[in-house]
Motif scaffolding. Structure first.
Motif, PDB file in Angstrom:
ATOM      1  N   ILE A 118       0.855  -1.197   0.000  1.00  0.00           N
ATOM      2  CA  ILE A 118       0.000   0.000   0.000  1.00  0.00           C
ATOM      3  C   ILE A 118       0.886   1.239   0.000  1.00  0.00           C
ATOM      4  O   ILE A 118       1.699   1.436   0.909  1.00  0.00           O
ATOM      5  CB  ILE A 118      -0.948   0.024   1.222  1.00  0.00           C
ATOM      6  N   GLY A 119       0.735   2.055  -1.049  1.00  0.00           N
ATOM      7  CA  GLY A 119       1.505   3.293  -1.152  1.00  0.00           C
ATOM      8  C   GLY A 119       0.671   4.495  -0.755  1.00  0.00           C
ATOM      9  O   GLY A 119      -0.342   4.369  -0.060  1.00  0.00           O
ATOM     10  N   GLU A 120       1.090   5.664  -1.248  1.00  0.00           N
ATOM     11  CA  GLU A 120       0.460   6.913  -0.807  1.00  0.00           C
ATOM     12  C   GLU A 120      -0.703   7.325  -1.733  1.00  0.00           C
ATOM     13  O   GLU A 120      -1.860   7.154  -1.378  1.00  0.00           O
ATOM     14  CB  GLU A 120       1.533   8.002  -0.754  1.00  0.00           C
ATOM     15  N   ALA A 121      -0.374   7.853  -2.898  1.00  0.00           N
ATOM     16  CA  ALA A 121      -1.412   8.376  -3.791  1.00  0.00           C
ATOM     17  C   ALA A 121      -0.878   8.349  -5.216  1.00  0.00           C
ATOM     18  O   ALA A 121       0.332   8.395  -5.430  1.00  0.00           O
ATOM     19  CB  ALA A 121      -1.761   9.812  -3.397  1.00  0.00           C
ATOM     20  N   PRO A 122      -1.793   8.299  -6.192  1.00  0.00           N
ATOM     21  CA  PRO A 122      -1.330   8.307  -7.580  1.00  0.00           C
ATOM     22  C   PRO A 122      -0.597   9.595  -7.923  1.00  0.00           C
ATOM     23  O   PRO A 122      -0.909  10.664  -7.395  1.00  0.00           O
ATOM     24  CB  PRO A 122      -2.636   8.216  -8.391  1.00  0.00           C
ATOM     25  N   GLY A 123       0.386   9.487  -8.822  1.00  0.00           N
ATOM     26  CA  GLY A 123       1.038  10.662  -9.387  1.00  0.00           C
ATOM     27  C   GLY A 123       0.538  10.863 -10.818  1.00  0.00           C
ATOM     28  O   GLY A 123      -0.491  10.299 -11.209  1.00  0.00           O
ATOM     29  N   ALA A 124       1.287  11.649 -11.605  1.00  0.00           N
ATOM     30  CA  ALA A 124       0.817  12.016 -12.944  1.00  0.00           C
ATOM     31  C   ALA A 124       0.639  10.790 -13.850  1.00  0.00           C
ATOM     32  O   ALA A 124      -0.378  10.650 -14.527  1.00  0.00           O
ATOM     33  CB  ALA A 124       1.789  12.998 -13.570  1.00  0.00           C
ATOM     34  N   GLU A 125       1.622   9.883 -13.842  1.00  0.00           N
ATOM     35  CA  GLU A 125       1.519   8.726 -14.761  1.00  0.00           C
ATOM     36  C   GLU A 125       0.412   7.771 -14.333  1.00  0.00           C
ATOM     37  O   GLU A 125      -0.285   7.184 -15.159  1.00  0.00           O
ATOM     38  CB  GLU A 125       2.863   7.991 -14.842  1.00  0.00           C
ATOM     39  N   GLU A 126       0.266   7.625 -13.010  1.00  0.00           N
ATOM     40  CA  GLU A 126      -0.793   6.743 -12.494  1.00  0.00           C
ATOM     41  C   GLU A 126      -2.167   7.309 -12.873  1.00  0.00           C
ATOM     42  O   GLU A 126      -3.077   6.581 -13.252  1.00  0.00           O
ATOM     43  CB  GLU A 126      -0.683   6.625 -10.963  1.00  0.00           C
ATOM     44  N   ASP A 127      -2.291   8.650 -12.772  1.00  0.00           N
ATOM     45  CA  ASP A 127      -3.547   9.330 -13.102  1.00  0.00           C
ATOM     46  C   ASP A 127      -3.870   9.143 -14.586  1.00  0.00           C
ATOM     47  O   ASP A 127      -5.020   8.985 -14.971  1.00  0.00           O
ATOM     48  CB  ASP A 127      -3.374  10.821 -12.774  1.00  0.00           C
TER      49      ASP A 127
ATOM     50  N   LYS B  93      -3.460   3.105 -13.092  1.00  0.00           N
ATOM     51  CA  LYS B  93      -2.854   2.001 -12.318  1.00  0.00           C
ATOM     52  C   LYS B  93      -1.859   2.571 -11.321  1.00  0.00           C
ATOM     53  O   LYS B  93      -1.139   3.527 -11.652  1.00  0.00           O
ATOM     54  CB  LYS B  93      -2.069   1.072 -13.240  1.00  0.00           C
ATOM     55  N   PRO B  94      -1.760   1.955 -10.134  1.00  0.00           N
ATOM     56  CA  PRO B  94      -0.802   2.475  -9.146  1.00  0.00           C
ATOM     57  C   PRO B  94       0.643   2.107  -9.492  1.00  0.00           C
ATOM     58  O   PRO B  94       0.900   1.074 -10.124  1.00  0.00           O
ATOM     59  CB  PRO B  94      -1.224   1.785  -7.853  1.00  0.00           C
ATOM     60  N   PHE B  95       1.552   2.962  -9.083  1.00  0.00           N
ATOM     61  CA  PHE B  95       2.998   2.703  -9.181  1.00  0.00           C
ATOM     62  C   PHE B  95       3.428   2.306 -10.597  1.00  0.00           C
ATOM     63  O   PHE B  95       3.982   1.230 -10.807  1.00  0.00           O
ATOM     64  CB  PHE B  95       3.413   1.626  -8.168  1.00  0.00           C
ATOM     65  N   VAL B  96       3.147   3.179 -11.553  1.00  0.00           N
ATOM     66  CA  VAL B  96       3.629   2.920 -12.915  1.00  0.00           C
ATOM     67  C   VAL B  96       4.620   3.992 -13.377  1.00  0.00           C
ATOM     68  O   VAL B  96       5.098   3.938 -14.496  1.00  0.00           O
ATOM     69  CB  VAL B  96       2.455   2.803 -13.930  1.00  0.00           C
TER      70      VAL B  96
ATOM     71  N   PRO C 139       8.180   6.586 -12.153  1.00  0.00           N
ATOM     72  CA  PRO C 139       9.555   6.283 -11.717  1.00  0.00           C
ATOM     73  C   PRO C 139       9.613   5.540 -10.381  1.00  0.00           C
ATOM     74  O   PRO C 139      10.380   4.584 -10.229  1.00  0.00           O
ATOM     75  CB  PRO C 139      10.190   7.675 -11.583  1.00  0.00           C
ATOM     76  N   SER C 140       8.773   5.940  -9.411  1.00  0.00           N
ATOM     77  CA  SER C 140       8.852   5.221  -8.127  1.00  0.00           C
ATOM     78  C   SER C 140       8.296   3.804  -8.262  1.00  0.00           C
ATOM     79  O   SER C 140       8.740   2.880  -7.580  1.00  0.00           O
ATOM     80  CB  SER C 140       8.179   5.997  -6.997  1.00  0.00           C
ATOM     81  N   GLY C 141       7.351   3.616  -9.172  1.00  0.00           N
ATOM     82  CA  GLY C 141       6.820   2.274  -9.421  1.00  0.00           C
ATOM     83  C   GLY C 141       7.873   1.362 -10.021  1.00  0.00           C
ATOM     84  O   GLY C 141       7.938   0.182  -9.690  1.00  0.00           O
TER      85      GLY C 141
ATOM     86  N   THR D  86      -1.870  -1.204  -4.082  1.00  0.00           N
ATOM     87  CA  THR D  86      -2.871  -0.136  -4.040  1.00  0.00           C
ATOM     88  C   THR D  86      -2.276   1.069  -3.305  1.00  0.00           C
ATOM     89  O   THR D  86      -1.083   1.092  -2.997  1.00  0.00           O
ATOM     90  CB  THR D  86      -4.184  -0.637  -3.392  1.00  0.00           C
ATOM     91  N   ASN D  87      -3.104   2.073  -3.032  1.00  0.00           N
ATOM     92  CA  ASN D  87      -2.672   3.270  -2.303  1.00  0.00           C
ATOM     93  C   ASN D  87      -3.696   3.611  -1.236  1.00  0.00           C
ATOM     94  O   ASN D  87      -4.840   3.162  -1.304  1.00  0.00           O
ATOM     95  CB  ASN D  87      -2.593   4.464  -3.273  1.00  0.00           C
ATOM     96  N   VAL D  88      -3.328   4.475  -0.298  1.00  0.00           N
ATOM     97  CA  VAL D  88      -4.326   4.932   0.683  1.00  0.00           C
ATOM     98  C   VAL D  88      -5.234   6.015   0.102  1.00  0.00           C
ATOM     99  O   VAL D  88      -6.247   6.368   0.706  1.00  0.00           O
ATOM    100  CB  VAL D  88      -3.700   5.432   2.010  1.00  0.00           C
TER     101      VAL D  88
ATOM    102  N   PHE E  98      10.418   2.586   3.805  1.00  0.00           N
ATOM    103  CA  PHE E  98      10.469   3.873   3.120  1.00  0.00           C
ATOM    104  C   PHE E  98       9.809   3.784   1.744  1.00  0.00           C
ATOM    105  O   PHE E  98       9.827   2.738   1.088  1.00  0.00           O
ATOM    106  CB  PHE E  98      11.915   4.342   2.962  1.00  0.00           C
ATOM    107  N   HIS E  99       9.257   4.914   1.311  1.00  0.00           N
ATOM    108  CA  HIS E  99       8.601   4.992   0.004  1.00  0.00           C
ATOM    109  C   HIS E  99       9.671   5.079  -1.101  1.00  0.00           C
ATOM    110  O   HIS E  99      10.681   5.755  -0.924  1.00  0.00           O
ATOM    111  CB  HIS E  99       7.716   6.248  -0.035  1.00  0.00           C
ATOM    112  N   PRO E 100       9.451   4.395  -2.240  1.00  0.00           N
ATOM    113  CA  PRO E 100      10.469   4.461  -3.306  1.00  0.00           C
ATOM    114  C   PRO E 100      10.775   5.892  -3.783  1.00  0.00           C
ATOM    115  O   PRO E 100      11.907   6.175  -4.173  1.00  0.00           O
ATOM    116  CB  PRO E 100       9.889   3.611  -4.436  1.00  0.00           C
TER     117      PRO E 100
HETATM  118  N1  URA Z   1       3.455   6.881  -5.361  1.00  0.00           N
HETATM  119  C1  URA Z   1       2.537   6.190  -4.667  1.00  0.00           C
HETATM  120  O1  URA Z   1       2.553   6.177  -3.452  1.00  0.00           O
HETATM  121  N2  URA Z   1       1.639   5.514  -5.339  1.00  0.00           N
HETATM  122  C2  URA Z   1       1.598   5.485  -6.651  1.00  0.00           C
HETATM  123  O2  URA Z   1       0.723   4.831  -7.187  1.00  0.00           O
HETATM  124  C3  URA Z   1       2.577   6.195  -7.359  1.00  0.00           C
HETATM  125  C4  URA Z   1       3.495   6.890  -6.693  1.00  0.00           C
END
Ligand code: URA
Length: 274
Positions: A120-129, A133-136, A138-140, A161-163, A241-243
């Motif tokens: 479980i990560g934080e929130a979608p960024g630009a590419e996820e939006d 899909k989550p984490f797609v 650079p951090s993904g 997923t994310n929170v 830690f978060h990527p």
């Molecule tokens: N960071 C997150 O925590 N979640 C994502 O889906 C993408 C980046």
């Protein structure tokens, strides 16, 4: 009418402060239209599913303080969802989180729906939006590399997923109220997936799911056997830690590698990895 140079200067300035997406075709005057923009949005009625056995209804997601009516609606809707597919539909239809309006897509999850490992990560960024899909981004890509290093991948044995299910404008951190509103959906996802191991990636995820207010450095890298969060019972849970933090602070990769080795050992102990 502004000159093209003045317009370009505005756009350059917006870009420099991270405002890189148009949210609507129509400009919103925040000084006069605030009431409309900030009015609480009523959640739709819960989906028609009545299939949840009474035993599972008793495990209704917790309602975090500060979530208000939107959080109560989220909890009621989540409790009625009997499968991950129903929950994904319910989240996509939910209008109670203010982040939904500026986002392009709902980002619910990716990976194997019967996975023994959940991230479980934080929130979608630009590419996820953009991709839904989550984490797609650079951090993904870094997350995928870290998972692969311990024999895991999202096609086979990881569910991600994310929170938060919608990209916060300009990638700002989600507020505690936004995470509180989404928490019932996150808890229901955990309850429906029932992973054997849960990795909380980053402080927003870890603090939200574990209901903690202290810094992640205080509790990362150990099994959270004392979490007292009902939905985490019998799920080996660890915060790391978060990527995206690792991309900014590569010196912390060594510590994070230790956390991932703990995960690998736990999966071997459980007979999930050899
Ligand atoms: N960071 C997150 O925590 N979640 C994502 O889906 C993408 C980046």
């Amino acid at each position: 009418m502004e000159s093209p140079e003045a317009t370009k200067a505005w756009l350059d300035w917006y870009k420099a402060i991270g405002v890189d997406e148009a949210l609507s075709d129509h400009a919103l005057n925040r000084l006069t239209d605030v009431a409309e923009a900030d009015a609480p949005v009523k959640a739709p009625p819960p989906p028609p599913s009545q299939r949840l056995p009474p035993a599972q209804q008793a495990q209704a997601p917790a309602l975090a303080p500060g979530a208000g009516q939107a959080g109560a609606d989220a909890a009621a809707i989540a409790a009625k969802c009997a499968t991950l597919a129903e929950l994904a539909e319910a989240v996509a239809a939910f209008t109670g989180c203010p982040l939904r309006t500026p986002a392009t897509r709902t980002v619910f999850s990716d990976g194997a729906p019967d996975a023994p490992v959940m991230v479980i990560g934080e929130a979608p960024g630009a590419e996820e939006d953009r991709l839904g899909k989550p984490f797609v981004g650079p951090s993904g890509r870094l997350l995928d590399q870290m998972l692969a290093a311990i024999g895991l991948d999202r096609q086979r044995n990881v569910y991600i997923t994310n929170v938060i299910f919608w990209r916060p404008p300009a990638n700002r951190a989600p507020t505690p109220i936004e995470t509180a509103i989404c928490l019932p959906f996150v808890e229901r996802q955990i309850a429906l997936l029932r992973p054997r191991v849960l990795i909380l990636s980053g402080s927003v995820s870890a603090r939200t799911v574990l209901s903690r207010t202290d810094g992640i450095t205080k509790f990362r890298g150990r099994w959270m056997t004392d979490s007292n969060v009902p939905v985490l019972e019998n799920i080996a849970t660890i915060a790391t830690f978060h990527p995206s933090y690792l991309l900014r602070s590569p010196g912390q990769k060594r510590e994070t590698w230790k956390d991932f080795l703990l995960v690998k050992m736990k999966l071997q102990e459980l007979g999930i990895l050899t």
